[in-house]
Design a protein around this motif. Structure first.
Motif, mmCIF file in Angstrom:
data_model
loop_
_atom_site.group_PDB
_atom_site.id
_atom_site.type_symbol
_atom_site.label_atom_id
_atom_site.label_comp_id
_atom_site.label_asym_id
_atom_site.label_seq_id
_atom_site.Cartn_x
_atom_site.Cartn_y
_atom_site.Cartn_z
ATOM 1 N N THR A 152 0.829 -1.205 0.000
ATOM 2 C CA THR A 152 0.000 0.000 0.000
ATOM 3 C C THR A 152 0.863 1.254 0.000
ATOM 4 O O THR A 152 0.546 2.240 -0.678
ATOM 5 C CB THR A 152 -0.941 -0.002 1.214
ATOM 6 N N VAL A 153 1.968 1.232 0.739
ATOM 7 C CA VAL A 153 2.889 2.374 0.729
ATOM 8 C C VAL A 153 3.408 2.625 -0.677
ATOM 9 O O VAL A 153 3.453 3.771 -1.157
ATOM 10 C CB VAL A 153 4.067 2.133 1.696
ATOM 11 N N LEU A 154 3.783 1.568 -1.375
ATOM 12 C CA LEU A 154 4.276 1.715 -2.746
ATOM 13 C C LEU A 154 3.188 2.271 -3.651
ATOM 14 O O LEU A 154 3.451 3.134 -4.501
ATOM 15 C CB LEU A 154 4.765 0.367 -3.269
ATOM 16 N N LEU A 155 1.954 1.813 -3.464
ATOM 17 C CA LEU A 155 0.843 2.332 -4.264
ATOM 18 C C LEU A 155 0.660 3.824 -4.015
ATOM 19 O O LEU A 155 0.419 4.597 -4.958
ATOM 20 C CB LEU A 155 -0.440 1.570 -3.918
ATOM 21 N N LEU A 168 -8.776 3.445 -6.356
ATOM 22 C CA LEU A 168 -9.757 2.802 -5.485
ATOM 23 C C LEU A 168 -9.048 2.363 -4.220
ATOM 24 O O LEU A 168 -8.189 1.489 -4.255
ATOM 25 C CB LEU A 168 -10.403 1.602 -6.196
ATOM 26 N N PHE A 169 -9.402 3.010 -3.100
ATOM 27 C CA PHE A 169 -8.805 2.668 -1.815
ATOM 28 C C PHE A 169 -9.402 1.366 -1.291
ATOM 29 O O PHE A 169 -10.488 0.955 -1.694
ATOM 30 C CB PHE A 169 -9.032 3.787 -0.797
ATOM 31 N N GLN A 170 -8.685 0.731 -0.367
ATOM 32 C CA GLN A 170 -9.089 -0.580 0.120
ATOM 33 C C GLN A 170 -10.497 -0.576 0.694
ATOM 34 O O GLN A 170 -11.266 -1.506 0.458
ATOM 35 C CB GLN A 170 -8.086 -1.069 1.172
ATOM 36 N N ASP A 171 -10.859 0.448 1.435
ATOM 37 C CA ASP A 171 -12.192 0.489 2.040
ATOM 38 C C ASP A 171 -13.204 1.259 1.195
ATOM 39 O O ASP A 171 -14.324 1.502 1.638
ATOM 40 C CB ASP A 171 -12.114 1.092 3.442
ATOM 41 N N GLY A 172 -12.810 1.634 -0.019
ATOM 42 C CA GLY A 172 -13.701 2.381 -0.901
ATOM 43 C C GLY A 172 -13.611 3.882 -0.699
ATOM 44 O O GLY A 172 -13.673 4.641 -1.644
ATOM 45 N N ALA A 173 -13.499 4.319 0.575
ATOM 46 C CA ALA A 173 -13.360 5.739 0.928
ATOM 47 C C ALA A 173 -14.460 6.598 0.309
ATOM 48 O O ALA A 173 -14.219 7.727 -0.118
ATOM 49 C CB ALA A 173 -11.978 6.260 0.514
ATOM 50 N N LEU A 174 -15.676 6.079 0.283
ATOM 51 C CA LEU A 174 -16.804 6.875 -0.200
ATOM 52 C C LEU A 174 -17.206 7.904 0.850
ATOM 53 O O LEU A 174 -17.014 7.701 2.053
ATOM 54 C CB LEU A 174 -17.995 5.961 -0.514
ATOM 55 N N PHE A 205 -5.452 2.439 -10.244
ATOM 56 C CA PHE A 205 -4.761 1.854 -9.102
ATOM 57 C C PHE A 205 -5.833 1.342 -8.136
ATOM 58 O O PHE A 205 -6.767 2.074 -7.801
ATOM 59 C CB PHE A 205 -3.911 2.895 -8.377
ATOM 60 N N LEU A 206 -5.687 0.101 -7.676
ATOM 61 C CA LEU A 206 -6.669 -0.483 -6.764
ATOM 62 C C LEU A 206 -5.954 -1.174 -5.611
ATOM 63 O O LEU A 206 -5.071 -2.008 -5.833
ATOM 64 C CB LEU A 206 -7.563 -1.496 -7.499
#
Length: 268
Positions: A67-70, A109-115, A187-188
């Motif tokens: 995730t840091v690399l992303l 797209l963040f892991q939790d969606g971040a909506l 990126f997902l």
């Protein structure tokens, strides 16, 4: 605003894999990336390049810095050393305005969606469009509905709040928002995390259809073996701060490294 349309016929060819591209021809490139966090080197010379149209996955154990690399590849963080390039441009050399322009070319797209919890699904998808482009309300609504359809969401979900959706539907809503500005690159971060097996495979199928139909380049992080076999063209394995394998799923699965053997043995 040009709106892409495509016949979303599933034509994924799991046997077709592109070879790693030279940095000059790549859409995404990490060049000798080193990242120091909490007194240790999370990345210690990470390099790879992803060509246009390829679906690539970053895998590795917990704490390997996927995730840091992303976040570094999207310009949200900077590596301690090394270079990150998108579309041939060194992110560290860009002005804030130029970086903002570049960000319009990719979706995240963040892991939790971040909506946004206080907005409807339609308002979530419309948010990046409204921020960047002036559109008449009628056209904006049409564009939002198109993005929802591309992400596999029924249009009746448009007026719901994220809390009223299932986990799979929230992921699709986040995907629709990531597609809002018609990106060339996605990126997902762990896109199928938290989904049941059926929901995960349906989401993978949607991504493969979108990648093939729209010519998207995709980089995702995942722990999901089914995602590797069903979706991606290429796997990049991070371990102990370095890339220890890079190739097709079949190629990487044959590697003798103990972590890789352990990872792939869970499918046997």
């Amino acid at each position: 605003m040009a709106i892409k349309t495509a016949a979303l016929d599933f034509q994924a060819d799991s046997a077709s894999h592109a070879a790693p591209a030279p940095v000059a021809a790549s859409v995404v490139a990490a060049e000798g990336v080193r990242t120091r966090l909490g007194g240790r080197w999370v990345h210690d010379g990470v390099s790879f390049a992803i060509p246009r149209g390829q679906v690539a996955a970053l895998i590795g154990g917990s704490g390997t810095g996927k995730t840091v690399l992303l976040r570094e590849l999207t310009g949200l963080e900077r590596p301690t050393q090394g270079r990150v390039r998108l579309f041939g441009q060194d992110l560290a050399s860009l002005t804030p305005a130029a970086l903002d322009d570049l960000r319009r070319r990719f979706g995240l797209l963040f892991q939790d969606g971040a909506l946004f919890s206080n907005l409807s699904v339609a308002e979530n998808v419309a948010a990046p469009i409204v921020e960047q482009i002036r559109l008449p309300d009628k056209l904006l609504c049409e564009v939002v509905n198109l993005k929802l359809s591309l992400a596999g969401l029924p249009l009746e979900a448009a007026q719901r709040r994220p809390s009223e959706l299932s986990g799979g539907m929230r992921k699709r809503a986040a995907l629709a928002r990531a597609l809002a500005l018609e990106p060339e690159l996605l990126f997902l971060d762990e896109p199928t995390a938290g989904l049941d097996p059926i929901g995960g495979r349906e989401f993978d199928r949607t991504l493969r259809i979108l990648a093939d139909s729209l010519g998207l380049t995709v980089l995702l992080t995942t722990h999901d073996l089914d995602t590797l076999y069903d979706l991606v063209d290429r796997v990049i394995v991070l371990h102990a701060g370095k890339v220890i394998a890079d190739g097709t799923v079949a190629e990487v699965a044959r590697e003798a490294h103990p972590w890789i053997r352990s990872y792939f043995s869970t499918r046997q």
